[in-house]
Scaffold this motif. Structure first.
Motif, mmCIF file in Angstrom:
data_model
loop_
_atom_site.group_PDB
_atom_site.id
_atom_site.type_symbol
_atom_site.label_atom_id
_atom_site.label_comp_id
_atom_site.label_asym_id
_atom_site.label_seq_id
_atom_site.Cartn_x
_atom_site.Cartn_y
_atom_site.Cartn_z
ATOM 1 N N ASP A 46 -7.442 -4.964 -1.926
ATOM 2 C CA ASP A 46 -7.135 -5.737 -0.720
ATOM 3 C C ASP A 46 -8.425 -5.971 0.061
ATOM 4 O O ASP A 46 -9.104 -5.036 0.467
ATOM 5 N N MET A 88 -7.792 -5.290 4.153
ATOM 6 C CA MET A 88 -7.148 -4.045 4.566
ATOM 7 C C MET A 88 -7.140 -3.052 3.420
ATOM 8 O O MET A 88 -6.103 -2.662 2.929
ATOM 9 N N THR A 129 0.839 -1.205 0.000
ATOM 10 C CA THR A 129 0.000 0.000 0.000
ATOM 11 C C THR A 129 0.874 1.256 0.000
ATOM 12 O O THR A 129 0.565 2.248 -0.667
ATOM 13 N N ASP A 184 -3.619 -2.457 -5.894
ATOM 14 C CA ASP A 184 -3.114 -2.920 -4.601
ATOM 15 C C ASP A 184 -3.834 -4.228 -4.293
ATOM 16 O O ASP A 184 -5.053 -4.249 -4.158
ATOM 17 N N ASN A 188 -6.975 0.215 2.353
ATOM 18 C CA ASN A 188 -6.610 1.438 3.074
ATOM 19 C C ASN A 188 -5.849 2.470 2.244
ATOM 20 O O ASN A 188 -5.185 3.335 2.787
#
Ligand SMILES: Nc1ncnc2c1ncn2[C@@H]1O[C@H](COP(=O)(O)OP(=O)(O)O)[C@@H](O)[C@H]1O
Ligand SMILES: [Mg+2]
Length: 269
Positions: A43, A46, A20, A122, A48
């Motif tokens: 993801d 997570m 990330t 990601d 983020n």
């Protein structure tokens, strides 16, 4: 010839290796270099990327799939040149859509094709089907490794399944959290030694990012290191990786483009 978006996944066998961090900072650097960047946060556990930019996504692809929102509602403008598709677990609902819904989604996606030059993805860590789909749909797969021995064995496992099941044979490697160039080369050689012994794949070292305490501090303050401390060792390293990532010859390759990516991902023939 129509220009295609370059699609690049940032992935790893093991979690917490800096995916990330890389996606966010590379996006920032690419935007500084003049690219218009789309990020897909894929993801599951997570998601983020939004937080790294000090924003909070309210909707995700799940809302899109449920028909509650259009792509333009889901898209979050992180900076004038960087937008985010909050994916989360919604990304994996794509496969279960019916043909009409998939085609409708493709129509929406194709409208983004002209608005961006590059999409960074990601992914979650590991070798779950979801991770494999995202990686195999992308044009270029960047595997992040660290000196941690389990990061290397997990990276090898990921490369192996992507090769055996999805016939991927080209991987870029970024070594993160290393002391110096010497350690990066050692880590890279360890990985390339086993892959060249057991698999028919080509690895390409894209660069390395040193372990940088300033980066950790910036992350805690929800700042992008490349923006907050552009002269720090990790910022300089990510800046040069960004330069080598956006190789515009890829823009014309067959596997390029957003439509191709989403078709692969959702299984539209
Ligand atoms: N080069 C680096 N130097 C110092 N800390 C780093 C570096 N790269 C990542 N980190 C820190 O490691 C932690 C995990 O990074 P993150 O990008 O969230 O990993 P992932 O997305 O792979 O789980 C974060 O706290 C991040 O700030
Ligand atoms: Mg992450």
């Amino acid at each position: 010839m129509k220009k295609n978006i370059q699609t690049i996944s940032i992935t790893s066998g093991k979690g917490g290796v800096g995916k990330t961090t890389l996606v966010s900072n590379l996006s920032y650097c690419l935007a500084e270099q003049g690219a218009r960047v789309l990020i897909l946060d894929g993801d599951l556990g997570m998601a983020n990327v939004d937080i790294m930019f000090g924003k909070r996504a309210r909707q995700s692809i799940a809302n899109l799939i449920a028909g509650e929102a259009g792509l333009e509602d889901v898209l979050v403008e992180l900076t004038p040149r960087i937008s985010l598709i909050p994916g989360g677990s919604g990304v994996y609902g794509l496969h279960n859509l019916d043909y009409v819904a998939k085609t409708a989604l493709m129509d929406q996606v194709s409208q983004l094709e002209d608005d961006f030059d590059v999409m960074l993805i990601d992914t979650a860590p590991g070798i779950s089907d979801n991770v494999l789909y995202l990686n195999s749909a992308a044009q270029e797969c960047v595997v992040v490794v660290t000196p941690d021995p389990s990061s290397l064995t997990d990276a090898y496992a990921l490369i192996k399944v992507l090769h055996k099941r999805h016939f991927e044979n080209r991987f870029s490697i970024v070594c993160n959290l290393v002391r110096d160039e010497q350690e990066a080369l050692t880590v890279y050689r360890r990985l390339s030694d086993v892959t060249s012994q057991f698999l028919c794949v080509s690895l390409n070292l894209k660069g390395y990012v040193p372990l940088d305490p300033t980066l950790r501090k910036a992350t805690k303050l929800q700042q992008l290191i490349c923006q907050a401390e552009p002269r720090s060792p990790s910022s300089l390293a990510m800046g040069s990786i960004a330069k080598s990532l956006c190789d515009f010859k890829y823009l014309y390759e067959a596997k390029g483009g957003l439509q191709f990516f989403w078709k692969q991902l959702s299984g539209v023939a």
